[in-house]
Enzyme design. Structure first.
Site, PDB file in Angstrom:
ATOM      1  N   LYS A  79       0.297   3.923  -9.212  1.00 28.97           N
ATOM      2  CA  LYS A  79      -0.922   3.320  -8.677  1.00 28.97           C
ATOM      3  C   LYS A  79      -1.572   2.411  -9.718  1.00 28.97           C
ATOM      4  O   LYS A  79      -1.172   2.349 -10.878  1.00 28.97           O
ATOM      5  CB  LYS A  79      -1.896   4.409  -8.235  1.00 28.97           C
ATOM      6  CG  LYS A  79      -1.325   5.336  -7.188  1.00 28.97           C
ATOM      7  CD  LYS A  79      -0.880   4.596  -5.924  1.00 28.97           C
ATOM      8  CE  LYS A  79      -2.052   4.084  -5.117  1.00 28.97           C
ATOM      9  NZ  LYS A  79      -1.605   3.449  -3.842  1.00 28.97           N
ATOM     10  N   HIS A  98      -2.121  -3.688  -5.807  1.00 26.25           N
ATOM     11  CA  HIS A  98      -3.071  -3.892  -4.708  1.00 26.25           C
ATOM     12  C   HIS A  98      -4.004  -5.077  -4.959  1.00 26.25           C
ATOM     13  O   HIS A  98      -5.223  -4.946  -4.934  1.00 26.25           O
ATOM     14  CB  HIS A  98      -3.902  -2.625  -4.480  1.00 26.25           C
ATOM     15  CG  HIS A  98      -3.075  -1.412  -4.180  1.00 26.25           C
ATOM     16  ND1 HIS A  98      -2.260  -1.327  -3.074  1.00 26.25           N
ATOM     17  CD2 HIS A  98      -2.916  -0.249  -4.847  1.00 26.25           C
ATOM     18  CE1 HIS A  98      -1.637  -0.161  -3.062  1.00 26.25           C
ATOM     19  NE2 HIS A  98      -2.006   0.496  -4.123  1.00 26.25           N
TER      20      HIS A  98
END
Length: 307
Positions: A79, A98
């Site tokens: 992540k 992201h």
């Protein structure tokens, strides 16, 4: 003269409740056998014990020590890095960042690489020769997301307003299935669920979970591009108990469900739980504009305010 081996450094994950690892001990062993140099940071939250990496020959490093790694070493994680940090990033990083679909904060993420002259290899955009993604947790994201949705549904039926207690990891898949079925009174039979993006990895995972907790096949509505081509909002979503969004959003599309639609439906709405696995809340093209906060493992549901 032989060149130095390619060095990979598995960093710790700092996102709360993140137990997954971008590199398993088994894969680390394959890379070591292929001539890579593998360093693994200690991480008390990681699902794999550090001794499993040590046993296959990885070099072990202290927790969160990757900033001190040689600049020729590529840092691999799962992540995104912690927010509220604007320090330069001089290494090459492999991770899900992201930031390439206009998500909130994308400028700050890329600015760090620009300042440090580092490189970002985003796992979301790692593709093979025909443009197909080769790194994804999609199936299990859909599977686990559908399970969380079923748990939320059970909580709503139990008079708890759908508020779910903090989600904790299960030791295996069957333990999760058994717990979900127990919360539903023994089976999910009788529930109706609609999965958008059902032909993709994520959607297939959601469908598989619904089957395993007992939904009838005829009560699992599997939608993909063909079914959504007419453009939303869709009345069909309001006619099921659980709606699961598993699409890959890349451009502007009409919303699947809207606040006005929910308001107009009133008590005629069957829909009880929305599971937004795609989670594009900060994307300007968000197709589920009925909420604007991200839920967490310790607070996994949010009440939708109907106008």
């Amino acid at each position: 003269m032989t060149s130095a081996p390619t060095a990979l450094w598995l960093r710790c994950e700092t996102k709360t409740f993140e137990k997954r690892a971008a590199l398993t001990p088994t894969t680390a062993k394959k890379l070591l056998d292929a001539g890579f140099q593998i360093t693994v940071e200690e991480d008390p939250e990681r699902i794999f014990d550090i001794e499993e990496y040590r046993a296959v020959g990885c070099t072990i490093a202290p927790y969160n020590s990757w900033p001190n790694a040689p600049l020729t070493t590529t840092i691999i994680g799962l992540k995104e890095l912690p927010p509220n940090d604007d320090s330069p990033l001089p290494h090459s990083h492999i991770q899900f960042a992201h930031c390439y679909k206009n998500q909130g904060g994308w400028e700050s993420v890329l600015e760090r690489f620009g300042k440090g002259k580092g490189s970002l290899y985003d796992l979301e955009f790692l593709q093979d020769d025909i443009g197909r993604r080769v790194a994804a947790f999609g199936f299990h994201a859909g599977f686990a997301g559908a399970a969380a949705g079923a748990i939320a549904y059970a909580a709503r039926q139990g008079g708890k307003g759908g508020k779910v207690q903090p989600l904790n990891p299960y030791p295996n898949e069957q333990a999760m299935i058994d717990d979900v079925k127990a919360k539903l009174g023994g089976s999910g039979k009788g529930l109706k669920a609609l999965v958008v993006g059902a032909l993709g990895r994520c959607g297939r995972g959601a469908v598989d979970l619904f089957r395993k907790i007992g939904l009838e096949e005829s009560d699992i509505y599997k939608w993909d591009l063909e079914e959504t081509a007419k453009g939303g909002p869709f009345q069909e979503i309001l006619d099921v108990d659980i709606f699961v969004n598993c699409i890959y959003l890349s451009s502007s599309i009409p919303p699947f469900v809207s606040p006005a639609q929910l308001s107009q439906a009133g008590s005629n709405r069957r829909l009880s739980v929305i599971v937004d696995v795609s989670c594009d809340t900060t994307n300007p093209f968000n197709p589920i504009p009925v909420y604007d906060v991200n839920t967490t493992f310790d607070d996994p549901t949010v009440e939708v305010t109907v106008p």
